[in-house]
Every structure is written in structure tokens, then in C-alpha cells.
Design a protein around this motif. Structure first.
Motif, PDB file in Angstrom:
ATOM      1  N   GLY A 280      29.878  12.008  17.434  1.00 36.41           N
ATOM      2  CA  GLY A 280      28.936  12.629  16.576  1.00 36.41           C
ATOM      3  C   GLY A 280      28.219  13.924  17.129  1.00 36.41           C
ATOM      4  N   GLY A 281      27.565  14.666  16.057  1.00 40.26           N
ATOM      5  CA  GLY A 281      27.143  15.831  16.425  1.00 40.26           C
ATOM      6  C   GLY A 281      28.247  16.886  16.354  1.00 40.26           C
TER       7      GLY A 281
ATOM      8  N   ASP B 132      28.959   9.387  13.250  1.00 43.79           N
ATOM      9  CA  ASP B 132      27.459   9.678  13.493  1.00 43.79           C
ATOM     10  C   ASP B 132      26.793   8.847  14.420  1.00 43.79           C
ATOM     11  OD1 ASP B 132      25.079  10.697  12.805  1.00 43.79           O
ATOM     12  OD2 ASP B 132      24.479   9.235  10.956  1.00 43.79           O
TER      13      ASP B 132
ATOM     14  N   ALA C  69      25.398   8.031  18.078  1.00 48.14           N
ATOM     15  CA  ALA C  69      24.057   8.864  18.726  1.00 48.14           C
ATOM     16  C   ALA C  69      23.754   7.755  19.817  1.00 48.14           C
ATOM     17  CB  ALA C  69      23.007   8.974  17.786  1.00 48.14           C
TER      18      ALA C  69
ATOM     19  N   ARG D  24      22.060  13.237  19.297  1.00 47.21           N
ATOM     20  CA  ARG D  24      23.621  13.329  18.926  1.00 47.21           C
ATOM     21  C   ARG D  24      24.135  14.517  19.880  1.00 47.21           C
ATOM     22  NH1 ARG D  24      20.941  11.901  14.087  1.00 47.21           N
ATOM     23  NH2 ARG D  24      21.973  10.623  13.005  1.00 47.21           N
TER      24      ARG D  24
ATOM     25  N   GLY E 141      24.524  15.971  25.380  1.00 51.14           N
ATOM     26  CA  GLY E 141      24.231  14.517  24.642  1.00 51.14           C
ATOM     27  C   GLY E 141      23.258  13.951  25.550  1.00 51.14           C
TER      28      GLY E 141
ATOM     29  N   ARG F  23      24.497   5.994  12.839  1.00 51.23           N
ATOM     30  CA  ARG F  23      22.924   6.184  12.572  1.00 51.23           C
ATOM     31  C   ARG F  23      22.790   6.204  11.201  1.00 51.23           C
ATOM     32  NH1 ARG F  23      19.160   4.843  14.751  1.00 51.23           N
ATOM     33  NH2 ARG F  23      17.970   6.497  14.302  1.00 51.23           N
TER      34      ARG F  23
END
Length: 347
Positions: free
Chosen positions: A47-48, A54, A56, A104, A280, A311
Motif C-alpha cells: 500500500g502507499g 491498500d 496498512a 501506509r 511504514g 483499508r
């Protein structure tokens, strides 16, 4: 389970639903079936900036008793702890993390500032939404090829964030240190615009040209996407090259430098350049301590992390995860041991 993450170059990607490793043919940015990945002691989530998912994470058991009031590891607490003694921490009831506790993965770069109003190379005025250049701040930059250097700063910027006109104009100025040369010998300028829809623009300071944002030719990337306005060097998690940066410096100080590889006092600088990296929940809240009692080993602190596999989906599975070791039975490093259990969203 134990993971062979001994490679210093490639991550091992894991699907938490199946407990199986996932083959990622290209870079992780194109694969969505993995949730967590390991490379040596590094851990990232899909993610991120680390992937298209997504996923997290949130720290839900900090193991504060492993540290003293100065956040220094308590050696005896680490060396006496075992996977069996810390299993109850994993199995304990988990309080629901707050919205701000979820993290994230994101890019960490020295090409940045200290706050929302001080971006390092730009200054933001929240009263009218304008961004202005900050020519009083500068950096040293290593090229994507890794064999040339530059001194740089932003000198011009026209960007009204509330106008809908995008980045109407920008200019960065460079003093160049070509490959095989020990001092600055030339100049270059990176200038252009980014349209209202956003985008990224890359610059090769050796060629003094805007180039494609791929391969090792580019040295500095300027991006405007959504609410993000950023710089990247061509290395680490941001590119395929060997680029990195050193700084920031007050420009008055940096202007006295005649070389990007030796400071005015004669101290070598090449080893101080930092490539962009991924940050993270596992880097903000590390899972280990190192070099306790003079032993060059990693000891786990048995922290528990809650991993949400999506998420954006309230029904997506979530897992409480604990890292319990780093060495194989033969004592070889780079073999993290993990265990995890499902956690209902309403627990």
C-alpha cells in the motif's frame, strides 16, 4: 512460519490469506495479491508507495517494558524473552486503533522539509494557498548513473494551489561535477511546468535535458499528484538508478563548497548520500533491537502489529502479526520468523 529473506536485493512477498509466498514477476507496484514483504530485516506492506494495494498497519502492542524511560533497550528483557513467553501478547484482546494510528508505506527522502508550510525547497502560505521557492535551502545530488554529482536549489516557482492552473512555472539551478572530476565545473537548469491534472517531470543534469522518468538517465524528479508536491532522486525505492542526495544545507553554507564529494575542510562526502527509502509501520515502530551486550545480532521485541489487508473494505481480513526471530536453525541471518492470527474488525 519462517521466511528465507536473505537476498539484499529482492523482497519475498507473502499472501497472508494463504500463508504462501507470491511470485512477483516485475516490481511490486504491479502485483496486488501480496500483503507483506520481507528483505533481510526490512518489512513493507502492499500500500502507499510500496504497492498498488491498500494494505496498512498499526502498532497494537508496543512492548514498552522492553525499553527504559529513555527508550533504550533493556538488554536482559530482550535476551530473556522467548517466542513462548511472548505468545500471550499476540493472543491478547486488541483495542481498535484510531484512524490516525493506521500507517501506509511512504517514501522517505532528504529532498524534503520539516512541515506542511516548509517543504524544504518551497514555502507554502496557507493564507492564500500559494507556494514560493526557497532559494536559501540546497542539496547535493548524485546522478542516476552514480558517477556524477551536482549542487542544486529551487530558484523560481509559480504555483497557486487554489487556482486550478497547476504548477505554472518552476526552475531548479545546478552546479555540475561531471564523472571523473573532483569539483564543480559547469551549470544546468531544470525548468518547466506541470498541468492542472498533475504529473511528473524528470531531468538529466549531465545532459541539461528533461528526459523520460525511466531507466538510469534521469537524476531529479518533480511531481505533483493530488495533494502531493515532491522531489525524488533516481535510486532506492524511487528509481532504477544509483542516485541519492545529501542535505539539506543552508545555501550560504553550501555555496562555499567547490565539490560535491569533498567538503571545504577536506572531509570526503561520497558515503553520506542517502537514497530514497520506504517508511511504514515496521520502520516507525521497529520490531527488533541490535547489538545488545556487544553482540552483533538482532533481537525481536515481540511487538504486535495489526495488518488490514484492504483499508477501503470494512470486510477485508485483518491479522495480528508478531515477528519472533531473525535467524535460521543454523544461525544464518535473514530468516525472519512470523506468526499471525485473524482479528475480526469488530473485536
Amino acid at each position: 512460519m519462517q521466511i528465507d529473506a536473505t537476498s539484499s536485493a529482492e523482497y519475498v512477498h507473502l499472501n497472508l490469506h494463504t500463508g504462501q509466498a507470491v511470485e512477483v514477476a516485475a516490481q511490486s507496484e504491479v502485483a496486488t495479491e501480496w500483503h507483506i514483504a520481507f528483505r533481510r530485516f526490512n518489512v513493507m506492506l502492499n500500500g502507499g508507495t510500496s504497492g498498488p494495494g491498500d494494505v496498512a498497519g498499526a502498532l497494537v502492542a508496543a512492548q514498552d517494558d522492553f525499553y527504559d524511560d529513555n527508550n533504550t533497550p533493556i538488554t536482559s528483557r530482550f535476551t530473556n524473552a522467548t517466542a513462548d513467553s511472548e505468545r500471550p501478547v499476540l493472543m491478547a484482546e486488541i483495542a481498535e486503533p484510531g484512524a490516525d494510528d493506521w500507517i501506509r508505506d511512504s517514501v522517505t527522502t532528504v529532498l524534503s522539509g520539516t512541515s506542511a508550510t516548509d517543504g524544504g525547497w518551497y514555502l507554502y502560505n496557507p493564507a492564500d494557498g500559494t507556494m514560493l521557492p526557497n532559494p536559501d535551502r540546497g542539496w547535493l545530488l548524485r546522478s542516476g548513473e552514480g558517477n556524477s554529482y551536482a549542487r542544486m536549489r529551487m530558484t523560481e516557482l509559480t504555483f497557486d494551489t487554489r487556482s486550478g492552473r497547476g504548477v505554472e512555472h518552476f526552475r531548479f539551478e545546478f552546479d555540475l561535477q561531471p564523472a571523473g572530476v573532483g569539483q564543480f565545473t559547469g551549470q544546468a537548469a531544470f525548468e518547466g511546468l506541470i498541468p492542472p491534472g498533475g504529473g511528473e517531470v524528470c531531468f538529466d543534469f549531465d545532459a541539461d535535458l528533461i528526459v523520460a522518468c525511466s531507466g538510469t538517465d534521469w537524476d531529479l524528479k518533480l511531481g505533483f499528484l493530488g495533494r502531493s508536491f515532491y522531489l525524488r532522486s533516481n535510486g532506492g525505492v524511487s528509481g532504477e538508478g544509483s542516485g541519492a542526495a545529501f542535505g539539506p544545507f543552508d545555501w550560504a553554507q553550501l555555496a562555499t563548497y567547490t565539490s560535491a564529494t569533498m567538503d571545504p575542510g577536506g572531509t570526503p562526502l561520497a558515503g553520506l548520500y542517502v537514497p530514497d527509502s520506504s517508511s511504514g509501520v515496521f520502520s516507525e515502530h521497529p520490531w527488533y533491537a541490535y547489538n545488545l551486550a556487544g553482540q552483533h545480532r538482532l533481537w525481536p521485541n515481540y511487538r504486535v502489529y495489526l495488518v488490514d489487508t484492504d483499508r477501503g473494505d470494512d470486510a477485508a481480513p485483518r491479522y495480528a502479526l508478531q515477528i519472533t526471530g531473525y535467524y535460521s536453525d543454523a544461525g544464518v541471518s535473514g530468516h525472519p520468523r512470523i506468526r499471525y492470527r485473524p482479528v475480526p474488525a469488530t473485536q
